[in-house]
Design an enzyme around this catalytic site. Structure first.
Site, mmCIF file in Angstrom:
data_model
loop_
_atom_site.group_PDB
_atom_site.id
_atom_site.type_symbol
_atom_site.label_atom_id
_atom_site.label_comp_id
_atom_site.label_asym_id
_atom_site.label_seq_id
_atom_site.Cartn_x
_atom_site.Cartn_y
_atom_site.Cartn_z
ATOM 1 N N MET A 291 0.794 -1.302 -0.402
ATOM 2 C CA MET A 291 0.129 -0.083 -0.015
ATOM 3 C C MET A 291 1.150 1.028 -0.272
ATOM 4 O O MET A 291 0.078 2.234 -0.646
ATOM 5 C CB MET A 291 -0.595 0.287 1.514
ATOM 6 N N CYS B 57 -9.714 -6.736 0.991
ATOM 7 C CA CYS B 57 -9.499 -7.565 -0.113
ATOM 8 C C CYS B 57 -7.900 -7.228 -0.614
ATOM 9 O O CYS B 57 -8.026 -6.325 -1.032
ATOM 10 C CB CYS B 57 -10.656 -7.399 -1.331
ATOM 11 N N SER C 293 -10.747 -2.031 -0.442
ATOM 12 C CA SER C 293 -10.218 -2.296 -1.433
ATOM 13 C C SER C 293 -8.378 -2.451 -1.049
ATOM 14 O O SER C 293 -8.085 -1.288 -0.400
ATOM 15 C CB SER C 293 -9.997 -1.804 -2.880
ATOM 16 N N ASP C 294 -7.615 -3.080 -1.181
ATOM 17 C CA ASP C 294 -6.187 -2.791 -0.679
ATOM 18 C C ASP C 294 -5.944 -1.225 -1.882
ATOM 19 O O ASP C 294 -6.752 -1.253 -2.570
ATOM 20 C CB ASP C 294 -5.544 -4.172 -1.373
ATOM 21 N N CYS C 295 -5.258 -0.679 -2.214
ATOM 22 C CA CYS C 295 -5.286 0.475 -2.661
ATOM 23 C C CYS C 295 -4.715 0.221 -4.156
ATOM 24 O O CYS C 295 -2.979 0.375 -3.990
ATOM 25 C CB CYS C 295 -4.158 1.844 -1.927
#
Length: 754
Positions: free
Chosen positions: A1, A243, A276-278
């Site tokens: 991230m 996720c 969400s992940d980034c």
């Protein structure tokens, strides 16, 4: 991230903690502020009051303000993996100038101390709340990382509790319970169980997480990839999920309705929010090429994701609503989840209704003497003593008047924090820690972590030759392993092995300790096999008091009680092993060796769970419990799978218990970690034999024993301890004699009989 954060402008700060809508404004007196309603019911009312344009602005990590309802802007992204950490919502500015920096998770996990895991979670959550109360952080923390170390080359293994799903589940449950610490109907801070799921590869040989498709079979999914998430979500009641970037079996995780709506929300009763992940949503059309951009928003919302860390929703959501690929109902559902969590952490209600949480201040509740002591003890408890020839260690201060502290990590500071760290109040390097004990201590680096030259070896060997004892601190750091950086080898970098030999040859038989500072597994067999190396300690990345803790252990002010939370392999283990192969079980037909202690039967440097002590313990197991009937196991499986799929130890029938009496037969007081392993009948870790593990983790207990003291821990055997998962992903009973070992020192047998 962090890579994504650096590439995208994220300037929004956390919400103002004094700006609580139920303290005053349009929502006062409405259902939004009615404490007799559930967070979900209150959130539904809030969403019903929003205009469509307002809703769209709330769907990414930088949620906009809603002036019409008196709701302030909010940045969802805060980090606190092992202490409040740099992230978009967190500010290390006065008064919140620092935070306690606990050991990196892999080091804490080596303690095998569930009480410690929870206490660290409580401390981190309390400091996080004090940051929020100062307006310098959010209340949604994207931790813990509970993915497993499938392959030792993974750059983020250091952030996790290790390679075992059940030990990882223990960590997840304890840490999340501590971080959230519910009271008075609110939680201290919101945890986030990440990365869901099958994420254990970042970037290797031009394959990266943003488009990697993890091919996972049903058996590995059921007994390896999902149990820790169950413990984090269902048992600990974590209110957030992230996720992951990768796909699983062709479906990007953030578009995977089976795992989000099906398993998490449907089977595990999850009612929180999923982020969400980034950048992961943008990956769906751009790198995974799974769907076109105009269908992606609908796919992730319908699958159960609520918030986009990134700018995909900002760019696409309005047009998707316009062309009717996205329904307003799916947005409303997501917003109910998001507002529900904000209500849980107290962002809406008057502080007088919320118990102690709004009374926390940075000056009073961050970096307290208690937290400092906890950080020190965590580093001490996570220290693994791997070698101690002729009991040379601990050293005596009365006989050591000079000390040489040598090596790439001998004066490490920020390296000791690992990934995801903040500003620490202090960083005590190994050199600084030892100099406090022995004023006549010299530091010579010898070489840096890359160790591309031997030009510094002469000074290192000269110092070792003159000193009464030498501590050589080797290993790796963030230049070798971190997020978005997997290793291609697990040997020590450059000439570090030569440095070990050179220093060992120069000590003239005087005490030499090699200290390994690393997150992932490294091959330091040259130190193990060199007779001039008298001791080896592994410390992971030990946090802000790493040097002080190490010096305390070396000189006997603290006794080592850590055990390896991941297998330490030889270099040749990864020589031909494809990191992209997601299988865990050995396959003799394809010469696939298997992964981790559960499925790899070959030689290793040190196994999972290995660790020595300065004292000696005796283990007396037994007696053997009565046989368990096959029918009872099958009935327990049926009942467990109804409500606890993928983690049948939760609330399931206890089929038996096993116990062991541990006695300290040495002369030193010490803590001891006792690990109970199960050996299923005929298990050899191969797919040819049904994929039954060689052995697996049942549980662990940690306690302190004075010399001649005894304690008898009792381990419950729920259904997962007396069954295995078959190739179809179904848990099944196995007839025969199950062996349960305690640190592989003593054993009992439990028969499963027809």
């Amino acid at each position: 991230m962090l890579t994504f954060w650096s590439a995208v402008a994220l300037t929004m700060t956390a919400a103002d903690p004094t700006d609580r809508p139920c303290d005053g404004g349009p929502l006062v007196g409405s259902a939004a502020c009615d404490l007799s309603l559930t967070p979900d019911q209150r959130a539904q009312y809030i969403v019903s009051r929003l205009a469509q344009a307002e809703k769209i602005t709330l769907m990414d990590n930088g949620a906009a303000a809603v002036p019409s309802l008196g709701i302030g802007a909010y940045q969802w992204w805060s980090e606190a993996l092992h202490g409040v950490a740099y992230s978009p919502a967190v500010s290390f500015a006065a008064p919140t100038v620092c935070a306690t920096s606990f050991p990196q998770v892999i080091a804490t996990a080596a303690s095998f101390n569930k009480t410690l895991f929870k206490m660290i979670g409580q401390a981190v959550g309390k400091e996080a709340r004090s940051f929020y109360n100062a307006g310098h952080a959010g209340l949604t923390y994207w931790d813990p990382n509970i993915n497993l170390i499938r392959d030792p080359r993974w750059g983020r293994g250091q952030e996790t509790p290790g390679e075992d799903p059940w030990h990882t589940g223990d960590y997840a449950q304890a840490f999340v319970e501590g971080l959230q610490s519910p009271a008075n109907g609110f939680i201290q801070a919101a945890a986030c169980c990440k990365h869901y799921y099958g994420y254990d590869l970042d970037n290797i040989n031009r394959t990266n997480r943003n488009y990697f498709d993890a091919i996972i079979n049903d058996q590995d999914e059921a007994d390896t990839y999902l149990p820790a998430f169950h413990d984090c979500i269902y048992n600990a009641k974590g209110v957030g999920i992230m996720c992951s970037y990768n796909s699983v079996n062709g479906v990007p995780s953030c578009a995977n309705g089976r795992i989000m709506n099906g398993i998490a929300r449907g089977e595990w009763n999850f009612t929180g929010y999923i982020t969400s992940d980034c950048g992961a949503v943008s990956d769906i059309p751009n790198t995974h090429e799974y769907l076109p951009a105009n269908l992606t928003s609908a796919a992730v919302l319908n699958a159960g994701m609520d918030s986009d860390c990134g700018d995909f929703f900002i760019t696409n959501l309005a047009s998707s609503l316009g062309n009717k690929t996205v329904t307003i109902q799916s947005i409303d559902t997501a917003l109910v989840h998001l507002f529900g969590v904000q209500i849980m952490v107290g962002m809406f209600d008057p502080k007088e209704n919320q118990g102690p949480f709004f009374n926390y201040t940075w000056a009073k509740d961050a970096n307290t003497p208690m937290h400092q002591q906890l950080a020190l003890e965590a580093a001490e408890q996570g220290t693994v003593l791997a070698k101690n020839t002729n009991h040379v260690f601990p050293l005596s201060l009365s006989s050591i008047t000079s000390l040489a502290v040598i090596g790439p990590n001998a004066n490490a500071t920020t390296t000791m924090q690992g990934n995801y760290y903040g500003t620490a109040p202090v960083l005590v390097s190994p050199f600084a820690g030892f100099k406090t004990k022995v004023p006549n201590t010299v530091f010579v680096q010898g070489c840096d972590v890359d160790c591309g030259s031997q030009t510094g070896f002469a000074a290192a060997t000269a110092a070792a030759g003159k000193a009464d004892a030498t501590v050589l601190v080797i290993g790796i750091n963030h230049t070798v392993e971190e997020e978005n950086l997997d290793r291609t080898f697990i040997s020590l970098p450059g000439y570090q092995n030569d440095l070990i030999d050179a220093v060992a040859n120069a000590t003239n038989g005087k005490p030499l300790l090699v200290v390994v500072m690393a997150g992932g597994s490294v091959d330091f067999s040259i130190a193990r096999d060199n007779p001039n190396v008298h001791g080896i300690m592994w410390v992971g990345y030990p946090g802000m008091y790493g040097g002080e803790a190490l010096a305390n252990v070396v000189f006997g002010d603290a006794n080592p009680s850590g055990r390896f939370p991941h297998t330490q392999y030889y270099t040749n283990y990864t020589t031909t092993l494809n990191m992209l192969d997601m299988n865990w079980r050995a396959n003799t037909a394809s010469n696939f060796p298997g992964r981790t202690y559960r499925f790899f039967s070959g030689p290793v440097l040190y196994p999972f769970g290995y660790g020595l002590s300065y004292t000696n313990f005796s283990y007396t197991a037994g007696p053997n419990p009565a046989a368990v009937s096959l029918a009872d196991v099958n009935n327990a499986i049926t009942q467990a799978e109804l409500t606890h799929a993928y983690s049948p130890r939760a609330d399931s029938t206890i089929l038996s218990t096993v116990k062991v009496t541990v006695e300290n037969v040495g002369t030193r007081q010490s803590a001891v970690s006792v690990i109970c392993f199960a050996y299923p009948p005929g298990g050899d870790g191969t797919v040819q034999n049904g994929g039954m593990p060689i052995k697996f983790f049942v549980g662990s207990e940690k306690f302190h024993l004075e010399p001649m003291g005894t304690q008898t821990p009792v381990f419950s055997l729920p259904v997962h301890a007396l069954s295995v998962v078959n190739a179809a992903g179904v848990r099944v009973a196995v007839l025969g004699d199950w062996v349960f070992s305690f640190n592989d020192e003593a054993r009992v047998t439990v028969s499963v009989a027809a």
